[in-house]
Scaffold this motif. Structure first.
Motif, PDB file in Angstrom:
ATOM      1  N   ASP A 187     -33.877 -84.345 -64.796  1.00  0.00           N
ATOM      2  CA  ASP A 187     -33.444 -84.999 -63.563  1.00  0.00           C
ATOM      3  C   ASP A 187     -32.094 -84.507 -63.054  1.00  0.00           C
ATOM      4  O   ASP A 187     -31.612 -85.000 -62.029  1.00  0.00           O
ATOM      5  CB  ASP A 187     -33.384 -86.518 -63.771  1.00  0.00           C
ATOM      6  N   ARG A 188     -31.472 -83.564 -63.740  1.00  0.00           N
ATOM      7  CA  ARG A 188     -30.206 -83.016 -63.240  1.00  0.00           C
ATOM      8  C   ARG A 188     -30.461 -82.204 -61.973  1.00  0.00           C
ATOM      9  O   ARG A 188     -31.382 -81.372 -61.929  1.00  0.00           O
ATOM     10  CB  ARG A 188     -29.575 -82.100 -64.288  1.00  0.00           C
ATOM     11  N   PRO A 189     -29.669 -82.380 -60.932  1.00  0.00           N
ATOM     12  CA  PRO A 189     -29.861 -81.590 -59.713  1.00  0.00           C
ATOM     13  C   PRO A 189     -29.718 -80.098 -59.977  1.00  0.00           C
ATOM     14  O   PRO A 189     -28.778 -79.653 -60.624  1.00  0.00           O
ATOM     15  CB  PRO A 189     -28.749 -82.095 -58.789  1.00  0.00           C
ATOM     16  N   GLY A 190     -30.694 -79.330 -59.509  1.00  0.00           N
ATOM     17  CA  GLY A 190     -30.635 -77.884 -59.640  1.00  0.00           C
ATOM     18  C   GLY A 190     -31.027 -77.338 -60.993  1.00  0.00           C
ATOM     19  O   GLY A 190     -30.867 -76.140 -61.233  1.00  0.00           O
ATOM     20  N   VAL A 191     -31.551 -78.180 -61.893  1.00  0.00           N
ATOM     21  CA  VAL A 191     -31.873 -77.682 -63.231  1.00  0.00           C
ATOM     22  C   VAL A 191     -32.883 -76.541 -63.141  1.00  0.00           C
ATOM     23  O   VAL A 191     -33.877 -76.616 -62.430  1.00  0.00           O
ATOM     24  CB  VAL A 191     -32.399 -78.803 -64.146  1.00  0.00           C
ATOM     25  N   ARG A 192     -32.577 -75.485 -63.870  1.00  0.00           N
ATOM     26  CA  ARG A 192     -33.443 -74.305 -63.894  1.00  0.00           C
ATOM     27  C   ARG A 192     -33.931 -73.983 -65.306  1.00  0.00           C
ATOM     28  O   ARG A 192     -35.069 -73.582 -65.507  1.00  0.00           O
ATOM     29  CB  ARG A 192     -32.683 -73.110 -63.328  1.00  0.00           C
ATOM     30  N   THR A 193     -33.034 -74.160 -66.285  1.00  0.00           N
ATOM     31  CA  THR A 193     -33.357 -73.825 -67.666  1.00  0.00           C
ATOM     32  C   THR A 193     -32.833 -74.907 -68.590  1.00  0.00           C
ATOM     33  O   THR A 193     -31.719 -75.418 -68.392  1.00  0.00           O
ATOM     34  CB  THR A 193     -32.728 -72.475 -68.066  1.00  0.00           C
ATOM     35  N   ALA A 194     -33.619 -75.249 -69.615  1.00  0.00           N
ATOM     36  CA  ALA A 194     -33.176 -76.138 -70.678  1.00  0.00           C
ATOM     37  C   ALA A 194     -33.094 -75.340 -71.972  1.00  0.00           C
ATOM     38  O   ALA A 194     -33.974 -74.533 -72.267  1.00  0.00           O
ATOM     39  CB  ALA A 194     -34.140 -77.301 -70.846  1.00  0.00           C
ATOM     40  N   VAL A 195     -32.018 -75.563 -72.738  1.00  0.00           N
ATOM     41  CA  VAL A 195     -31.867 -74.954 -74.062  1.00  0.00           C
ATOM     42  C   VAL A 195     -31.891 -76.082 -75.081  1.00  0.00           C
ATOM     43  O   VAL A 195     -31.041 -76.976 -75.047  1.00  0.00           O
ATOM     44  CB  VAL A 195     -30.561 -74.150 -74.183  1.00  0.00           C
ATOM     45  N   VAL A 196     -32.866 -76.059 -75.990  1.00  0.00           N
ATOM     46  CA  VAL A 196     -33.134 -77.179 -76.895  1.00  0.00           C
ATOM     47  C   VAL A 196     -32.723 -76.822 -78.316  1.00  0.00           C
ATOM     48  O   VAL A 196     -33.197 -75.837 -78.884  1.00  0.00           O
ATOM     49  CB  VAL A 196     -34.629 -77.555 -76.856  1.00  0.00           C
ATOM     50  N   LEU A 197     -31.829 -77.623 -78.900  1.00  0.00           N
ATOM     51  CA  LEU A 197     -31.433 -77.509 -80.299  1.00  0.00           C
ATOM     52  C   LEU A 197     -31.397 -78.917 -80.881  1.00  0.00           C
ATOM     53  O   LEU A 197     -30.384 -79.611 -80.810  1.00  0.00           O
ATOM     54  CB  LEU A 197     -30.064 -76.830 -80.422  1.00  0.00           C
ATOM     55  N   ILE A 198     -32.502 -79.355 -81.464  1.00  0.00           N
ATOM     56  CA  ILE A 198     -32.579 -80.729 -81.955  1.00  0.00           C
ATOM     57  C   ILE A 198     -33.624 -80.823 -83.063  1.00  0.00           C
ATOM     58  O   ILE A 198     -34.597 -80.069 -83.066  1.00  0.00           O
ATOM     59  CB  ILE A 198     -32.894 -81.712 -80.804  1.00  0.00           C
ATOM     60  N   GLY A 199     -33.371 -81.748 -83.992  1.00  0.00           N
ATOM     61  CA  GLY A 199     -34.278 -81.975 -85.111  1.00  0.00           C
ATOM     62  C   GLY A 199     -33.572 -82.006 -86.449  1.00  0.00           C
ATOM     63  O   GLY A 199     -34.136 -82.477 -87.445  1.00  0.00           O
ATOM     64  N   ILE A 200     -32.330 -81.514 -86.522  1.00  0.00           N
ATOM     65  CA  ILE A 200     -31.602 -81.500 -87.790  1.00  0.00           C
ATOM     66  C   ILE A 200     -31.400 -82.919 -88.314  1.00  0.00           C
ATOM     67  O   ILE A 200     -31.560 -83.187 -89.509  1.00  0.00           O
ATOM     68  CB  ILE A 200     -30.249 -80.779 -87.634  1.00  0.00           C
ATOM     69  N   ASN A 201     -31.057 -83.862 -87.450  1.00  0.00           N
ATOM     70  CA  ASN A 201     -30.824 -85.224 -87.900  1.00  0.00           C
ATOM     71  C   ASN A 201     -32.115 -85.915 -88.323  1.00  0.00           C
ATOM     72  O   ASN A 201     -32.096 -86.774 -89.212  1.00  0.00           O
ATOM     73  CB  ASN A 201     -30.125 -86.037 -86.807  1.00  0.00           C
ATOM     74  N   ASP A 202     -33.218 -85.584 -87.668  1.00  0.00           N
ATOM     75  CA  ASP A 202     -34.502 -86.136 -88.100  1.00  0.00           C
ATOM     76  C   ASP A 202     -34.821 -85.697 -89.517  1.00  0.00           C
ATOM     77  O   ASP A 202     -35.277 -86.489 -90.348  1.00  0.00           O
ATOM     78  CB  ASP A 202     -35.620 -85.675 -87.162  1.00  0.00           C
ATOM     79  N   ILE A 203     -34.573 -84.417 -89.805  1.00  0.00           N
ATOM     80  CA  ILE A 203     -34.858 -83.860 -91.128  1.00  0.00           C
ATOM     81  C   ILE A 203     -33.850 -84.371 -92.155  1.00  0.00           C
ATOM     82  O   ILE A 203     -34.224 -84.885 -93.213  1.00  0.00           O
ATOM     83  CB  ILE A 203     -34.861 -82.325 -91.067  1.00  0.00           C
TER      84      ILE A 203
END
Length: 435
Positions: free
Chosen positions: A291-307
């Motif tokens: 929902d950020r205005p103008g978003v074109r690319t997302a960079v995802v780094l998540i899951g360490i805390n779940d593990i």
């Protein structure tokens, strides 16, 4: 002190809290801000700075913050650095996790001086539907009117908000801002000296959630999404050395017109909500990224805390279940589907080493899970591109461990130098009109 707190932020994970605030749909009135526009092209607006918000509160062992008590007839001064240029700005405010309508009686923006000071002659009044004040309904965002204020990439701005005497109650906030915020009694929105703000500081952001620019051609926004590593834990406070900050610097140096927004939350999990560390990633991804205005690319780094945090004892924020590689991968697949439905390019980052991390993160079983998830990220082709942060940061002599030169000292969060390596690794996976 802050290293210990970062350990707690990673290890303290929670199931959905019964006190979590439901998002309401309070209608706009003459005294209430209109719903804030979001997403896509943003009507010519581009997100140039932002933070993700979380429930108010202070986890045990963390330094005090102002979110639980809120503010009454006080001014809060908050500094930030925009990542792209524009001739107009507007400011986004959030009451997403507040407990009652948020009443702001005045707001200004100016160019940052030393400490809490502003550069004289640069203070501008922010207006909301033509007025100086606004009420933000519970569970909602609001955005200011457009303000003519030319800004350059990497320029620092300061936003000052004055909250009504009646008291805000607990306020929506971002805990680990790593940038000093200030408060003062009374309406100090136009003060340039900074002297009234000498009484109190905090490293969090309150109500303020974004700054957007228009009037200059941009190539859109890169939104970095994740937990404390994206949020910047381990980097030097008040130095803008988080990896998204350093990525913005590299883009600016290359004359790219991409902007960068940091939507990391320290302690955040992909699959479980936390009363201390925000909504789970699969729930907040739409609001905080797409929902950020103008978003074109997302960079995802998540899951360490779940593990690392799954199945751990309650450190004051509840508990989260143990996970499998499949459940973490399924969570990543949900993020990918949401991004592709919006036409947003999505880059997956491999999970970084954490050998030697405290609070039960470093076990043989959890290292195995991390490697299984990383193998999927690297080889599945599900992401549009892969930033292999694991390979970039690990010690070649001991691949489960951060290279000492890149370790902030707690065996899990990269140092300033490590953050720079992250930025250098992510940069080639971005697509812009200058490459």
């Amino acid at each position: 002190m802050r290293l210990a707190l970062r350990h707690i932020s990673l290890a303290s994970v929670a199931a959905v809290t019964t006190t979590a605030l439901a998002l309401t749909s309070t209608p706009a009135t003459a005294a209430t801000a209109a719903p804030a526009p979001h997403g896509g092209s943003g009507g010519g607006w581009t997100a140039a700075w932002g933070v993700a918000h979380q429930y108010p509160g202070t986890p045990e062992g963390w330094p005090p913050n102002w979110s639980s008590d809120g503010f009454a007839d006080e001014s809060v001064r908050q500094t930030l650095r925009v990542s792209s240029a524009g001739s107009q700005v507007r400011v986004r405010l959030s009451n997403r996790y507040g407990t009652k309508p948020l009443v702001i009686t005045g707001a200004t923006v100016g160019r940052t001086g030393e400490g809490a000071a502003l550069r004289p002659g640069t203070v501008r009044t922010l207006r909301f539907q033509g007025g100086r004040g606004l009420t933000v309904p519970t569970g909602k965002d609001a955005v200011s009117d457009a303000l003519a204020l030319p800004v350059r990439p990497l320029e620092r701005l300061t936003v000052t908000l004055h909250f009504a005497p009646g008291g805000t109650g607990p306020v929506s906030y971002h805990a680990d801002g790593l940038t000093t915020s200030y408060r003062a009694v009374g309406d100090r929105t136009r003060d340039t000296s900074g002297r009234p703000f000498a009484g109190g500081t905090s490293y969090a952001y309150y109500a303020l959630s974004g700054v957007e620019v228009a009037g200059s051609r941009t190539d859109g926004t890169v939104v970095t999404f994740g937990d404390s590593i994206t949020d910047g834990a381990g980097s030097t406070p008040d130095a803008d050395n988080r990896y998204p900050d350093q990525l913005a610097e590299r883009l600016t140096a290359a004359r790219s017109r991409l902007s960068v927004v940091n939507s990391g939350i320290s302690g955040n999990l992909l699959l479980s909500d936390s009363s201390c560390f925000g909504e789970k990633g699969i729930a907040r991804f739409r609001h905080d990224v797409l929902d950020r205005p103008g978003v074109r690319t997302a960079v995802v780094l998540i899951g360490i805390n779940d593990i690392g945090g799954g199945g751990q004892p309650d450190f004051g924020c509840g508990t989260a279940p143990e996970v499998t590689a499949r459940s973490v991968v399924d969570g990543h697949k949900r993020l990918i589907r949401m991004a592709k439905e919006r036409g947003v390019r999505i880059v997956g980052a491999t999970l970084t080493p954490f050998k030697g991390a405290p609070y039960g993160y470093d076990t043989e079983a959890k290292q195995k899970l991390r490697k299984e998830v990383n193998h999927w990220i690297r080889t599945s082709g599900a992401y549009d591109a892969v930033a292999d942060l694991d390979r970039a940061l690990r010690d070649p002599a001991d691949p489960d461990r951060l290279l000492p030169a890149y370790d902030s000292g707690d065996r899990i969060h990269p140092s300033d130098a490590g953050m720079d390596v992250m930025a250098r690794t992510v940069r080639p996976q971005l697509v812009d009109d200058d490459r």
